[in-house]
Design a protein around this motif. Structure first.
Motif, PDB file in Angstrom:
ATOM      1  N   GLN A 148    -119.222 -26.180 -94.438  1.00 41.94           N
ATOM      2  CA  GLN A 148    -119.159 -26.678 -93.269  1.00 41.94           C
ATOM      3  C   GLN A 148    -120.185 -26.075 -92.358  1.00 41.94           C
ATOM      4  O   GLN A 148    -120.594 -26.888 -91.405  1.00 41.94           O
ATOM      5  CB  GLN A 148    -117.357 -26.848 -92.882  1.00 41.94           C
ATOM      6  N   ARG A 149    -120.121 -24.686 -92.258  1.00 41.95           N
ATOM      7  CA  ARG A 149    -121.042 -23.898 -91.476  1.00 41.95           C
ATOM      8  C   ARG A 149    -122.580 -24.323 -91.999  1.00 41.95           C
ATOM      9  O   ARG A 149    -123.274 -24.268 -90.914  1.00 41.95           O
ATOM     10  CB  ARG A 149    -120.784 -22.544 -91.787  1.00 41.95           C
ATOM     11  N   VAL A 150    -122.891 -24.526 -93.029  1.00 40.77           N
ATOM     12  CA  VAL A 150    -124.180 -24.760 -93.532  1.00 40.77           C
ATOM     13  C   VAL A 150    -124.618 -26.205 -92.810  1.00 40.77           C
ATOM     14  O   VAL A 150    -125.697 -26.401 -92.100  1.00 40.77           O
ATOM     15  CB  VAL A 150    -124.286 -25.149 -95.067  1.00 40.77           C
ATOM     16  N   LEU A 151    -123.743 -27.230 -92.684  1.00 36.36           N
ATOM     17  CA  LEU A 151    -123.876 -28.490 -92.103  1.00 36.36           C
ATOM     18  C   LEU A 151    -124.047 -28.324 -90.708  1.00 36.36           C
ATOM     19  O   LEU A 151    -125.075 -28.978 -89.994  1.00 36.36           O
ATOM     20  CB  LEU A 151    -122.860 -29.425 -92.549  1.00 36.36           C
ATOM     21  N   GLU A 152    -123.131 -27.424 -90.170  1.00 36.10           N
ATOM     22  CA  GLU A 152    -123.128 -27.399 -88.640  1.00 36.10           C
ATOM     23  C   GLU A 152    -124.463 -26.751 -88.245  1.00 36.10           C
ATOM     24  O   GLU A 152    -125.017 -27.245 -87.128  1.00 36.10           O
ATOM     25  CB  GLU A 152    -121.855 -26.670 -88.119  1.00 36.10           C
ATOM     26  N   ARG A 153    -124.821 -25.719 -88.880  1.00 35.55           N
ATOM     27  CA  ARG A 153    -126.177 -25.139 -88.391  1.00 35.55           C
ATOM     28  C   ARG A 153    -127.349 -25.951 -88.659  1.00 35.55           C
ATOM     29  O   ARG A 153    -128.543 -25.697 -88.106  1.00 35.55           O
ATOM     30  CB  ARG A 153    -126.415 -23.815 -89.429  1.00 35.55           C
ATOM     31  N   ASN A 154    -127.072 -27.130 -89.260  1.00 36.60           N
ATOM     32  CA  ASN A 154    -128.162 -28.109 -89.501  1.00 36.60           C
ATOM     33  C   ASN A 154    -128.093 -29.331 -88.676  1.00 36.60           C
ATOM     34  O   ASN A 154    -128.719 -30.304 -88.816  1.00 36.60           O
ATOM     35  CB  ASN A 154    -128.419 -28.492 -91.001  1.00 36.60           C
ATOM     36  N   GLY A 155    -127.048 -29.027 -87.523  1.00 35.81           N
ATOM     37  CA  GLY A 155    -127.096 -30.244 -86.439  1.00 35.81           C
ATOM     38  C   GLY A 155    -126.209 -31.386 -87.167  1.00 35.81           C
ATOM     39  O   GLY A 155    -125.916 -32.284 -86.210  1.00 35.81           O
ATOM     40  N   PHE A 156    -125.320 -31.188 -87.993  1.00 31.78           N
ATOM     41  CA  PHE A 156    -124.325 -32.223 -88.378  1.00 31.78           C
ATOM     42  C   PHE A 156    -123.126 -32.032 -87.382  1.00 31.78           C
ATOM     43  O   PHE A 156    -122.766 -31.006 -86.989  1.00 31.78           O
ATOM     44  CB  PHE A 156    -123.888 -31.779 -89.790  1.00 31.78           C
ATOM     45  N   GLU A 157    -122.591 -33.175 -87.111  1.00 30.64           N
ATOM     46  CA  GLU A 157    -121.397 -33.308 -86.449  1.00 30.64           C
ATOM     47  C   GLU A 157    -120.096 -33.639 -87.207  1.00 30.64           C
ATOM     48  O   GLU A 157    -120.365 -34.675 -88.191  1.00 30.64           O
ATOM     49  CB  GLU A 157    -121.426 -34.288 -85.096  1.00 30.64           C
ATOM     50  N   ARG A 158    -119.058 -33.140 -86.887  1.00 28.49           N
ATOM     51  CA  ARG A 158    -117.795 -33.367 -87.693  1.00 28.49           C
ATOM     52  C   ARG A 158    -117.234 -34.936 -87.055  1.00 28.49           C
ATOM     53  O   ARG A 158    -117.504 -35.043 -85.959  1.00 28.49           O
ATOM     54  CB  ARG A 158    -116.796 -32.721 -87.364  1.00 28.49           C
ATOM     55  N   ILE A 159    -117.213 -36.004 -88.264  1.00 25.07           N
ATOM     56  CA  ILE A 159    -116.897 -37.246 -87.708  1.00 25.07           C
ATOM     57  C   ILE A 159    -115.420 -37.809 -88.033  1.00 25.07           C
ATOM     58  O   ILE A 159    -114.977 -38.681 -87.595  1.00 25.07           O
ATOM     59  CB  ILE A 159    -117.963 -38.277 -88.256  1.00 25.07           C
ATOM     60  N   GLY A 160    -114.797 -36.830 -88.873  1.00 19.40           N
ATOM     61  CA  GLY A 160    -113.252 -37.087 -89.261  1.00 19.40           C
ATOM     62  C   GLY A 160    -113.073 -36.688 -90.391  1.00 19.40           C
ATOM     63  O   GLY A 160    -113.629 -35.875 -91.203  1.00 19.40           O
ATOM     64  N   LEU A 161    -111.680 -36.997 -90.915  1.00 15.17           N
ATOM     65  CA  LEU A 161    -111.067 -36.380 -91.998  1.00 15.17           C
ATOM     66  C   LEU A 161    -110.681 -37.708 -92.862  1.00 15.17           C
ATOM     67  O   LEU A 161    -110.041 -38.580 -92.396  1.00 15.17           O
ATOM     68  CB  LEU A 161    -109.875 -35.759 -91.744  1.00 15.17           C
ATOM     69  N   THR A 162    -111.097 -37.760 -94.091  1.00 11.92           N
ATOM     70  CA  THR A 162    -110.608 -38.721 -95.028  1.00 11.92           C
ATOM     71  C   THR A 162    -109.765 -38.431 -96.178  1.00 11.92           C
ATOM     72  O   THR A 162    -110.023 -37.155 -96.695  1.00 11.92           O
ATOM     73  CB  THR A 162    -111.841 -39.458 -95.602  1.00 11.92           C
ATOM     74  N   ARG A 163    -108.537 -38.890 -96.339  1.00 14.45           N
ATOM     75  CA  ARG A 163    -107.693 -38.326 -97.225  1.00 14.45           C
ATOM     76  C   ARG A 163    -108.067 -38.694 -98.592  1.00 14.45           C
ATOM     77  O   ARG A 163    -108.528 -39.967 -98.817  1.00 14.45           O
ATOM     78  CB  ARG A 163    -106.187 -38.961 -96.979  1.00 14.45           C
ATOM     79  N   ARG A 164    -107.493 -38.103 -99.543  1.00 12.55           N
ATOM     80  CA  ARG A 164    -108.063 -38.265-100.961  1.00 12.55           C
ATOM     81  C   ARG A 164    -109.512 -38.896-101.383  1.00 12.55           C
ATOM     82  O   ARG A 164    -109.296 -40.042-101.770  1.00 12.55           O
ATOM     83  CB  ARG A 164    -106.858 -39.025-101.531  1.00 12.55           C
ATOM     84  N   TYR A 165    -110.521 -38.185-100.715  1.00 15.05           N
ATOM     85  CA  TYR A 165    -111.687 -38.985-100.508  1.00 15.05           C
ATOM     86  C   TYR A 165    -112.247 -39.064-102.138  1.00 15.05           C
ATOM     87  O   TYR A 165    -112.843 -40.207-102.443  1.00 15.05           O
ATOM     88  CB  TYR A 165    -112.463 -38.205 -99.478  1.00 15.05           C
ATOM     89  N   LEU A 166    -112.261 -37.925-102.693  1.00  9.20           N
ATOM     90  CA  LEU A 166    -112.875 -37.536-104.093  1.00  9.20           C
ATOM     91  C   LEU A 166    -112.067 -36.976-105.084  1.00  9.20           C
ATOM     92  O   LEU A 166    -111.440 -36.165-104.428  1.00  9.20           O
ATOM     93  CB  LEU A 166    -114.320 -37.075-103.972  1.00  9.20           C
ATOM     94  N   ARG A 167    -112.220 -37.221-106.165  1.00  7.40           N
ATOM     95  CA  ARG A 167    -111.505 -36.593-107.258  1.00  7.40           C
ATOM     96  C   ARG A 167    -112.278 -35.300-107.858  1.00  7.40           C
ATOM     97  O   ARG A 167    -113.184 -35.479-108.370  1.00  7.40           O
ATOM     98  CB  ARG A 167    -111.273 -37.498-108.531  1.00  7.40           C
ATOM     99  N   ILE A 168    -112.018 -34.346-107.088  1.00  7.91           N
ATOM    100  CA  ILE A 168    -112.686 -32.898-107.514  1.00  7.91           C
ATOM    101  C   ILE A 168    -111.760 -31.850-107.954  1.00  7.91           C
ATOM    102  O   ILE A 168    -110.527 -31.989-107.765  1.00  7.91           O
ATOM    103  CB  ILE A 168    -113.102 -32.291-106.117  1.00  7.91           C
ATOM    104  N   ALA A 169    -112.149 -31.104-109.145  1.00  8.71           N
ATOM    105  CA  ALA A 169    -111.458 -30.156-109.712  1.00  8.71           C
ATOM    106  C   ALA A 169    -109.955 -31.195-110.563  1.00  8.71           C
ATOM    107  O   ALA A 169    -109.064 -30.334-110.504  1.00  8.71           O
ATOM    108  CB  ALA A 169    -110.911 -29.062-108.898  1.00  8.71           C
ATOM    109  N   GLY A 170    -110.389 -32.310-110.887  1.00  7.47           N
ATOM    110  CA  GLY A 170    -109.235 -33.040-111.266  1.00  7.47           C
ATOM    111  C   GLY A 170    -108.199 -33.587-110.332  1.00  7.47           C
ATOM    112  O   GLY A 170    -107.183 -34.339-110.885  1.00  7.47           O
ATOM    113  N   GLU A 171    -108.396 -33.364-109.157  1.00  5.61           N
ATOM    114  CA  GLU A 171    -107.411 -33.867-108.145  1.00  5.61           C
ATOM    115  C   GLU A 171    -108.056 -34.745-107.178  1.00  5.61           C
ATOM    116  O   GLU A 171    -109.193 -34.331-106.576  1.00  5.61           O
ATOM    117  CB  GLU A 171    -106.789 -32.828-107.560  1.00  5.61           C
TER     118      GLU A 171
END
Length: 184
Positions: A148-171
């Motif tokens: 998140q810090r990498v993105l913010e340092r590059n001018g990205f803005e937080r636009i929201g939270l999405t629940r159960r968005y991707l299956r990462i590490a099996g969940e």
């Protein structure tokens, strides 16, 4: 259009190239434990040169089609000469009224904390602008504060939270979504 960019210490961000399969397999194998909490569960086949050679061929086809900009981070000095130490993708490029891509990236665990991801993401944004894109979006796991810090340092803005968005590490896991408008 996508010229290699050399960073401090002989590290280069360049387009993925035919023949990168074995080096990618070695990089993922070396970082298997480091990346496991942040990526989809991987089969044993994923860590083979053959799997990555097929993936590189597919990525280069998508590059030609204009739907993917695949980049690698390569160490270019000393004992690490020619060693892939990270990957960035601007994927799912959508043209028309959207002009958007999704950004994904990782850096070798040995190199974390040196600003390499921040610099490489900036280079990826340069390539996105050169490709005529208007917007780049990225998602991180909620607890991945470093990314998140990498993105913010590059001018990205937080636009929201999405629940159960991707299956990462099996969940299915929640993600924080970010966006960067490239004209800003």
């Amino acid at each position: 259009m996508f010229e290699p960019v050399e960073l401090d210490g002989g590290v280069v961000v360049r387009l993925l190239a035919d023949g990168d399969g074995p080096a990618l397999a070695a990089a993922y194998t070396r970082n298997r434990e480091h990346l496991a909490p942040w990526e989809p569960a991987r089969t044993a086949d994923f860590f083979t040169a053959a799997w990555h050679e097929r993936d590189v061929a597919g990525a280069l086809t998508r590059l030609e089609a204009g739907t993917l900009i695949p980049l690698v981070i390569e160490a270019g000095g000393g004992d690490d000469s020619g060693e892939i130490v990270g990957r960035l993708n601007l994927s799912d490029l959508v043209r028309g009224v959207f002009q958007n891509a999704n950004l994904g990236y990782w850096v070798d665990g040995r190199l974390n904390g040196r600003g390499l991801a921040t610099t490489a993401v900036g280079i990826a944004l340069h390539h996105a602008r050169a490709a005529g894109l208007h917007r780049v979006q990225a998602g991180t796991l909620v607890h991945n504060l470093a990314s998140q810090r990498v993105l913010e340092r590059n001018g990205f803005e937080r636009i929201g939270l999405t629940r159960r968005y991707l299956r990462i590490a099996g969940e299915w896991q929640d993600h924080v979504l970010f966006a960067r408008l490239l004209e800003d």
